[in-house]
Scaffold this motif. Sequence first.
Motif, PDB file in Angstrom:
ATOM      1  N   HIS A  86       0.860  -1.101   0.098  1.00 44.49           N
ATOM      2  CA  HIS A  86      -0.223   0.048  -0.126  1.00 44.49           C
ATOM      3  C   HIS A  86       1.047   1.247  -0.023  1.00 44.49           C
ATOM      4  O   HIS A  86       1.262   1.933   0.777  1.00 44.49           O
ATOM      5  CB  HIS A  86      -0.713  -0.019   1.337  1.00 44.49           C
ATOM      6  CG  HIS A  86      -1.673  -1.421   1.517  1.00 44.49           C
ATOM      7  ND1 HIS A  86      -2.724  -1.581   0.782  1.00 44.49           N
ATOM      8  CD2 HIS A  86      -1.346  -2.332   1.935  1.00 44.49           C
ATOM      9  CE1 HIS A  86      -3.357  -2.641   1.059  1.00 44.49           C
ATOM     10  NE2 HIS A  86      -2.571  -3.219   1.863  1.00 44.49           N
ATOM     11  N   GLY A 100      -9.682   4.540   0.531  1.00 43.77           N
ATOM     12  CA  GLY A 100     -10.301   3.731  -0.220  1.00 43.77           C
ATOM     13  C   GLY A 100     -11.124   2.632   0.121  1.00 43.77           C
ATOM     14  O   GLY A 100     -12.190   2.349   0.129  1.00 43.77           O
ATOM     15  N   PHE A 118     -14.146  -2.905   9.352  1.00 49.37           N
ATOM     16  CA  PHE A 118     -12.844  -2.735   8.762  1.00 49.37           C
ATOM     17  C   PHE A 118     -11.726  -3.184   9.686  1.00 49.37           C
ATOM     18  O   PHE A 118     -10.704  -3.557   9.381  1.00 49.37           O
ATOM     19  CB  PHE A 118     -12.834  -1.003   8.935  1.00 49.37           C
ATOM     20  CG  PHE A 118     -11.503  -0.441   8.313  1.00 49.37           C
ATOM     21  CD1 PHE A 118     -11.363  -0.622   7.034  1.00 49.37           C
ATOM     22  CD2 PHE A 118     -10.415   0.094   9.197  1.00 49.37           C
ATOM     23  CE1 PHE A 118     -10.018  -0.401   6.270  1.00 49.37           C
ATOM     24  CE2 PHE A 118      -9.247   0.494   8.611  1.00 49.37           C
ATOM     25  CZ  PHE A 118      -9.273   0.155   7.251  1.00 49.37           C
ATOM     26  N   LEU A 122      -8.417  -5.572   8.441  1.00 51.09           N
ATOM     27  CA  LEU A 122      -7.405  -5.350   8.827  1.00 51.09           C
ATOM     28  C   LEU A 122      -6.545  -6.700   9.354  1.00 51.09           C
ATOM     29  O   LEU A 122      -5.546  -6.899   9.105  1.00 51.09           O
ATOM     30  CB  LEU A 122      -7.281  -4.031   9.963  1.00 51.09           C
ATOM     31  CG  LEU A 122      -7.490  -2.647   9.464  1.00 51.09           C
ATOM     32  CD1 LEU A 122      -7.549  -2.073  10.728  1.00 51.09           C
ATOM     33  CD2 LEU A 122      -6.477  -2.114   8.630  1.00 51.09           C
ATOM     34  N   SER A 129      -1.000 -11.309   4.745  1.00 50.83           N
ATOM     35  CA  SER A 129       0.209 -10.791   3.876  1.00 50.83           C
ATOM     36  C   SER A 129       1.357 -10.669   5.022  1.00 50.83           C
ATOM     37  O   SER A 129       2.534 -10.463   4.270  1.00 50.83           O
ATOM     38  CB  SER A 129      -0.455  -9.154   3.659  1.00 50.83           C
ATOM     39  OG  SER A 129      -1.416  -9.351   2.643  1.00 50.83           O
ATOM     40  N   GLY A 166      -8.470   0.211  -4.507  1.00 48.95           N
ATOM     41  CA  GLY A 166      -7.873  -1.154  -4.824  1.00 48.95           C
ATOM     42  C   GLY A 166      -6.853  -0.830  -6.092  1.00 48.95           C
ATOM     43  O   GLY A 166      -6.021   0.004  -5.794  1.00 48.95           O
ATOM     44  N   PHE A 167      -6.756  -1.895  -7.027  1.00 46.71           N
ATOM     45  CA  PHE A 167      -5.904  -1.704  -7.998  1.00 46.71           C
ATOM     46  C   PHE A 167      -6.776  -1.461  -9.420  1.00 46.71           C
ATOM     47  O   PHE A 167      -7.551  -1.760  -9.460  1.00 46.71           O
ATOM     48  CB  PHE A 167      -5.049  -3.051  -8.153  1.00 46.71           C
ATOM     49  CG  PHE A 167      -4.211  -3.519  -6.809  1.00 46.71           C
ATOM     50  CD1 PHE A 167      -3.558  -2.611  -6.080  1.00 46.71           C
ATOM     51  CD2 PHE A 167      -4.471  -4.882  -6.602  1.00 46.71           C
ATOM     52  CE1 PHE A 167      -3.074  -3.129  -4.813  1.00 46.71           C
ATOM     53  CE2 PHE A 167      -4.033  -5.202  -5.363  1.00 46.71           C
ATOM     54  CZ  PHE A 167      -3.030  -4.611  -4.605  1.00 46.71           C
ATOM     55  N   GLY A 223      -3.658 -11.950  -0.428  1.00 48.45           N
ATOM     56  CA  GLY A 223      -4.133 -11.248  -1.623  1.00 48.45           C
ATOM     57  C   GLY A 223      -3.307 -11.028  -2.788  1.00 48.45           C
ATOM     58  O   GLY A 223      -3.390 -11.441  -3.859  1.00 48.45           O
ATOM     59  N   ASN A 229      -4.335 -10.159  -8.558  1.00 44.04           N
ATOM     60  CA  ASN A 229      -4.109  -9.047  -7.675  1.00 44.04           C
ATOM     61  C   ASN A 229      -2.586  -8.658  -8.116  1.00 44.04           C
ATOM     62  O   ASN A 229      -2.502  -7.495  -8.155  1.00 44.04           O
ATOM     63  CB  ASN A 229      -4.273  -9.391  -6.343  1.00 44.04           C
ATOM     64  CG  ASN A 229      -5.693  -9.283  -5.883  1.00 44.04           C
ATOM     65  OD1 ASN A 229      -6.352  -8.965  -6.444  1.00 44.04           O
ATOM     66  ND2 ASN A 229      -6.089 -10.232  -4.561  1.00 44.04           N
TER      67      ASN A 229
HETATM   68  C1  HEC Z   1       2.167  -8.348   0.140  1.00 38.30           C
HETATM   69  C2  HEC Z   1       1.637  -7.155   0.065  1.00 38.30           C
HETATM   70  C3  HEC Z   1       0.750  -6.666   1.359  1.00 38.30           C
HETATM   71  C4  HEC Z   1       0.864  -6.213   2.639  1.00 38.30           C
HETATM   72  C5  HEC Z   1       2.409  -6.267   2.959  1.00 38.30           C
HETATM   73  C6  HEC Z   1      -0.182  -5.821   3.204  1.00 38.30           C
HETATM   74  N1  HEC Z   1      -1.285  -5.809   2.211  1.00 38.30           N
HETATM   75 FE1  HEC Z   1      -3.148  -5.056   2.661  1.00 38.30          FE
HETATM   76  N2  HEC Z   1      -3.795  -5.709   0.863  1.00 38.30           N
HETATM   77  C7  HEC Z   1      -2.974  -6.286   0.025  1.00 38.30           C
HETATM   78  C8  HEC Z   1      -3.846  -6.821  -1.295  1.00 38.30           C
HETATM   79  C9  HEC Z   1      -3.071  -7.492  -2.581  1.00 38.30           C
HETATM   80  C10 HEC Z   1      -4.991  -6.361  -1.075  1.00 38.30           C
HETATM   81  C11 HEC Z   1      -6.316  -6.511  -1.980  1.00 38.30           C
HETATM   82  C12 HEC Z   1      -6.694  -7.819  -1.627  1.00 38.30           C
HETATM   83  C13 HEC Z   1      -7.908  -8.321  -2.176  1.00 38.30           C
HETATM   84  O1  HEC Z   1      -8.537  -7.577  -2.877  1.00 38.30           O
HETATM   85  O2  HEC Z   1      -8.195  -9.375  -2.115  1.00 38.30           O
HETATM   86  C14 HEC Z   1      -4.884  -5.789   0.054  1.00 38.30           C
HETATM   87  C15 HEC Z   1      -6.234  -5.090   1.106  1.00 38.30           C
HETATM   88  C16 HEC Z   1      -6.104  -4.545   2.284  1.00 38.30           C
HETATM   89  C17 HEC Z   1      -7.137  -3.770   2.519  1.00 38.30           C
HETATM   90  C18 HEC Z   1      -8.481  -4.022   1.912  1.00 38.30           C
HETATM   91  C19 HEC Z   1      -8.483  -2.769   1.131  1.00 38.30           C
HETATM   92  C20 HEC Z   1      -9.742  -2.493   0.213  1.00 38.30           C
HETATM   93  O3  HEC Z   1      -9.782  -1.625  -0.592  1.00 38.30           O
HETATM   94  O4  HEC Z   1     -10.594  -3.122   0.679  1.00 38.30           O
HETATM   95  C21 HEC Z   1      -6.613  -3.036   4.088  1.00 38.30           C
HETATM   96  C22 HEC Z   1      -7.571  -2.259   4.901  1.00 38.30           C
HETATM   97  C23 HEC Z   1      -5.363  -3.545   4.005  1.00 38.30           C
HETATM   98  N3  HEC Z   1      -4.892  -4.428   2.985  1.00 38.30           N
HETATM   99  C24 HEC Z   1      -4.354  -3.334   5.187  1.00 38.30           C
HETATM  100  C25 HEC Z   1      -3.269  -3.633   5.410  1.00 38.30           C
HETATM  101  C26 HEC Z   1      -2.475  -3.400   6.555  1.00 38.30           C
HETATM  102  C27 HEC Z   1      -2.901  -2.616   7.818  1.00 38.30           C
HETATM  103  C28 HEC Z   1      -1.381  -4.067   6.142  1.00 38.30           C
HETATM  104  C29 HEC Z   1       0.091  -4.196   7.359  1.00 38.30           C
HETATM  105  C30 HEC Z   1      -0.459  -4.753   8.736  1.00 38.30           C
HETATM  106  C31 HEC Z   1      -1.300  -4.756   4.976  1.00 38.30           C
HETATM  107  N4  HEC Z   1      -2.414  -4.340   4.440  1.00 38.30           N
HETATM  108  C32 HEC Z   1      -0.127  -5.356   4.594  1.00 38.30           C
HETATM  109  C33 HEC Z   1      -1.488  -6.581   0.023  1.00 38.30           C
HETATM  110  C34 HEC Z   1      -0.723  -6.157   1.100  1.00 38.30           C
END
Ligand code: HEC
Length: 317
Positions: A86, A100, A118, A122, A129, A166-167, A223, A229
Amino acid sequence: MTTPASIPIAFASLAALSCLAGWTARSPAAHAADASDKAAFVPPPESAIPQGKFGDEVRLGEKIFREPGTHASAYVGNDLRCSNCHLDAGRLAGSAPMWGAYVTYPAYQAKNGHVNSFEERLQGCFRYSMNGKVPPLGDPVLVALESYSFFLAKGLPTDEAPPGRGFPALPKPDTKPDYDRGAQVYADHCAACHGGDGLGQSADGKVVFPPLWGPRSYNWGAGMGSIKNAAEFIHANMPLGMGGSLTPQQAWDVATYVDSQVRPQDPRFTGSVAETRAKFHDNANSMYGQTVNGAVLGDPASTPPAGTVPAAAEQGK
Ligand code: HEC
Ligand code: HEC
């Protein structure tokens, strides 16, 4: 760390310096991408974080987001930071920004079959992740991250996915994504920073370029483990500072290559790779359970363990 030869020197040093400083600078290419997406929301600047208890939570949330291994270490099981995926500490449109996300929850998630708050969303990123433990609901870590996200979303309407969430969608590939072509894209456009072995690079004990696979990267439930993704994220944001420079086909190919490597076990592992694939990975975007280079991906014999999840957090997942 050696300076990667395949990227412009000025940018290489900028990337290295900025990463060591927590990566706050924006690349020229990222600015260009923003400018073309005129509708993208601009979250309030850091200087707008108020004084007082609430502002303290926002500041703590940003710290955790940038350095979870330091500020939320009990829940982190790898070398990644939230801000590695992110980008711009959850501010950048097209890189799943926190503003978003914040305004689109509570929402139904097929992944666990119920409406998620939410905070629960998280938890998911810690579990998968970060290959870590799930902070319990109400944990100070989740409250701080929620406060930070709430602050970033100031002024956005709720229950509407804002442009930039998102992406960006990526057209389907012209030809079936291919591991060997992906390996070539990886060597040409990624290895200089993430390493030929995909394990990332560190300097002075700090991760400068995060691992894309191996025991210190995201696990099979994440994800980013979905080729779709990963292709979308990579096309929009990688190589860092040169988002949009790969063709969609190259992005699909390299995402296939990255997501066909060894990484930590899916924490939902049932004891059988075939059964875990059937339950959670039965689609073209997951390589879990498939045979690559003669080995079954997810086979416990060659797969690092998943982070441990407290029993209570398992409920309903
Ligand atoms: C390896 C990459 C990666 C890391 C590190 C990561 N994320 Fe994510 N995160 C993603 C991806 C990819 C998605 C979208 C997943 C999907 O749509 O299934 C996502 C989705 C999210 C979402 C929802 C976004 C939405 O628009 O709905 C949140 C909130 C979030 N992450 C928070 C965090 C937090 C807080 C951390 C650290 C503790 C974190 N992420 C670490 C890859 C990562
Ligand atoms: C100029 C160096 C550089 C190049 C080249 C580069 N990356 Fe990255 N990449 C980074 C950095 C740095 C981050 C973390 C960004 C941050 O923390 O702000 C990152 C993050 C990522 C992430 C999310 C974090 C993780 O570890 O999973 C993925 C996936 C990724 N890159 C894939 C790629 C792919 C695929 C390519 C080649 C097409 C590529 N990168 C090229 C520097 C680079």
